[in-house]
Design a protein around this motif. Structure first.
Motif, PDB file in Angstrom:
ATOM      1  N   SER A 142       0.836  -1.196   0.000  1.00 46.49           N
ATOM      2  CA  SER A 142       0.000   0.000   0.000  1.00 46.49           C
ATOM      3  C   SER A 142       0.869   1.245   0.000  1.00 46.49           C
ATOM      4  O   SER A 142       1.891   1.302   0.685  1.00 46.49           O
ATOM      5  N   VAL A 143       0.451   2.229  -0.761  1.00 49.42           N
ATOM      6  CA  VAL A 143       1.153   3.515  -0.805  1.00 49.42           C
ATOM      7  C   VAL A 143       0.300   4.601  -0.148  1.00 49.42           C
ATOM      8  O   VAL A 143       0.775   5.331   0.717  1.00 49.42           O
ATOM      9  N   ALA A 144      -0.946   4.700  -0.581  1.00 53.46           N
ATOM     10  CA  ALA A 144      -1.829   5.736  -0.054  1.00 53.46           C
ATOM     11  C   ALA A 144      -3.272   5.320  -0.289  1.00 53.46           C
ATOM     12  O   ALA A 144      -3.562   4.502  -1.163  1.00 53.46           O
ATOM     13  N   ALA A 145      -4.162   5.893   0.486  1.00 50.42           N
ATOM     14  CA  ALA A 145      -5.582   5.601   0.339  1.00 50.42           C
ATOM     15  C   ALA A 145      -6.387   6.840   0.692  1.00 50.42           C
ATOM     16  O   ALA A 145      -5.913   7.722   1.427  1.00 50.42           O
TER      17      ALA A 145
ATOM     18  N   GLY B 106     -12.902  12.159   0.406  1.00 47.69           N
ATOM     19  CA  GLY B 106     -11.612  12.837   0.330  1.00 47.69           C
ATOM     20  C   GLY B 106     -11.189  13.440   1.656  1.00 47.69           C
ATOM     21  O   GLY B 106     -10.125  14.036   1.762  1.00 47.69           O
ATOM     22  N   GLY B 107     -12.029  13.272   2.665  1.00 49.35           N
ATOM     23  CA  GLY B 107     -11.737  13.873   3.950  1.00 49.35           C
ATOM     24  C   GLY B 107     -10.757  13.106   4.808  1.00 49.35           C
ATOM     25  O   GLY B 107     -10.209  13.646   5.765  1.00 49.35           O
ATOM     26  N   SER B 108     -10.542  11.841   4.485  1.00 53.87           N
ATOM     27  CA  SER B 108      -9.582  11.015   5.228  1.00 53.87           C
ATOM     28  C   SER B 108      -8.595  10.399   4.267  1.00 53.87           C
ATOM     29  O   SER B 108      -8.972   9.914   3.193  1.00 53.87           O
TER      30      SER B 108
ATOM     31  N   ILE C  48      -2.389  12.160  -1.862  1.00 57.32           N
ATOM     32  CA  ILE C  48      -3.482  11.552  -2.611  1.00 57.32           C
ATOM     33  C   ILE C  48      -4.674  12.487  -2.567  1.00 57.32           C
ATOM     34  O   ILE C  48      -4.960  13.115  -1.536  1.00 57.32           O
ATOM     35  N   SER C  49      -5.367  12.601  -3.676  1.00 59.49           N
ATOM     36  CA  SER C  49      -6.548  13.452  -3.741  1.00 59.49           C
ATOM     37  C   SER C  49      -7.508  12.869  -4.763  1.00 59.49           C
ATOM     38  O   SER C  49      -7.139  11.979  -5.533  1.00 59.49           O
ATOM     39  N   ARG C  50      -8.743  13.358  -4.749  1.00 55.14           N
ATOM     40  CA  ARG C  50      -9.714  12.871  -5.714  1.00 55.14           C
ATOM     41  C   ARG C  50     -10.580  14.010  -6.197  1.00 55.14           C
ATOM     42  O   ARG C  50     -10.895  14.941  -5.446  1.00 55.14           O
ATOM     43  N   ASP C  51     -10.977  13.903  -7.449  1.00 53.85           N
ATOM     44  CA  ASP C  51     -11.924  14.832  -8.050  1.00 53.85           C
ATOM     45  C   ASP C  51     -13.209  14.044  -8.256  1.00 53.85           C
ATOM     46  O   ASP C  51     -13.302  13.223  -9.169  1.00 53.85           O
TER      47      ASP C  51
ATOM     48  N   TYR D 295      -5.805  11.072  -7.781  1.00 56.97           N
ATOM     49  CA  TYR D 295      -4.437  11.463  -8.106  1.00 56.97           C
ATOM     50  C   TYR D 295      -3.485  11.021  -7.001  1.00 56.97           C
ATOM     51  O   TYR D 295      -3.851  10.929  -5.833  1.00 56.97           O
ATOM     52  N   LEU D 296      -2.259  10.778  -7.407  1.00 54.27           N
ATOM     53  CA  LEU D 296      -1.179  10.560  -6.451  1.00 54.27           C
ATOM     54  C   LEU D 296      -0.018  11.443  -6.878  1.00 54.27           C
ATOM     55  O   LEU D 296       0.639  11.177  -7.884  1.00 54.27           O
ATOM     56  N   GLN D 297       0.183  12.515  -6.134  1.00 57.00           N
ATOM     57  CA  GLN D 297       1.306  13.405  -6.390  1.00 57.00           C
ATOM     58  C   GLN D 297       2.502  12.887  -5.617  1.00 57.00           C
ATOM     59  O   GLN D 297       2.425  12.725  -4.397  1.00 57.00           O
TER      60      GLN D 297
END
Length: 124
Positions: free
Chosen positions: A47-50, A55-57, A70-73, A80-82
């Protein structure tokens, strides 16, 4: 049919940045948890990110904490994973995963849907 398509991988030098995208289609992903995983050569997937449905957690593996975001639209159904300050140990195939859940999910065994992956190669 749920489809996840990753993009944004490539070859980058140590210290560089990449932004990975995961485009989801097939249904509304408003109530889906999403995650990023990676598999390095000869190693198990980790796992890298979740991120949770709103998008709040968010969750980050210790190995990327402080370097990734990590963010989501939700309108575009894209996650996205920056990744910044990339290191050679970040090299691997990065996968996006999804599961209908209001929780944040970390384990790969909790996810139902997977993309084909996008390759990241960080040169030293």
């Amino acid at each position: 049919q749920v489809q996840l398509v990753e993009s944004g991988g490539g070859l980058v030098q140590t210290g560089g940045s990449l932004r990975l995208s995961c485009a989801a289609s097939g249904r509304t992903f408003d109530n889906y948890a999403m995650g990023w995983f990676r598999q390095a050569p000869g190693r198990e997937r980790e796992s890298v990110a979740a991120i949770n449905w709103s998008g709040g957690s968010t969750y980050y593996a210790d190995s990327v904490k402080g370097r990734c975001s990590i963010s989501r639209d939700r309108l575009k159904n894209v996650v996205y994973l920056q990744m910044n300050s990339l290191k050679p140990e970040d090299t691997g195939v990065y996968y996006c995963a999804a599961k209908r859940s209001l929780d944040i999910l970390v384990s790969e065994y909790e996810y139902d849907y997977w993309g084909q992956g996008t390759r990241v190669n960080v040169s030293s």
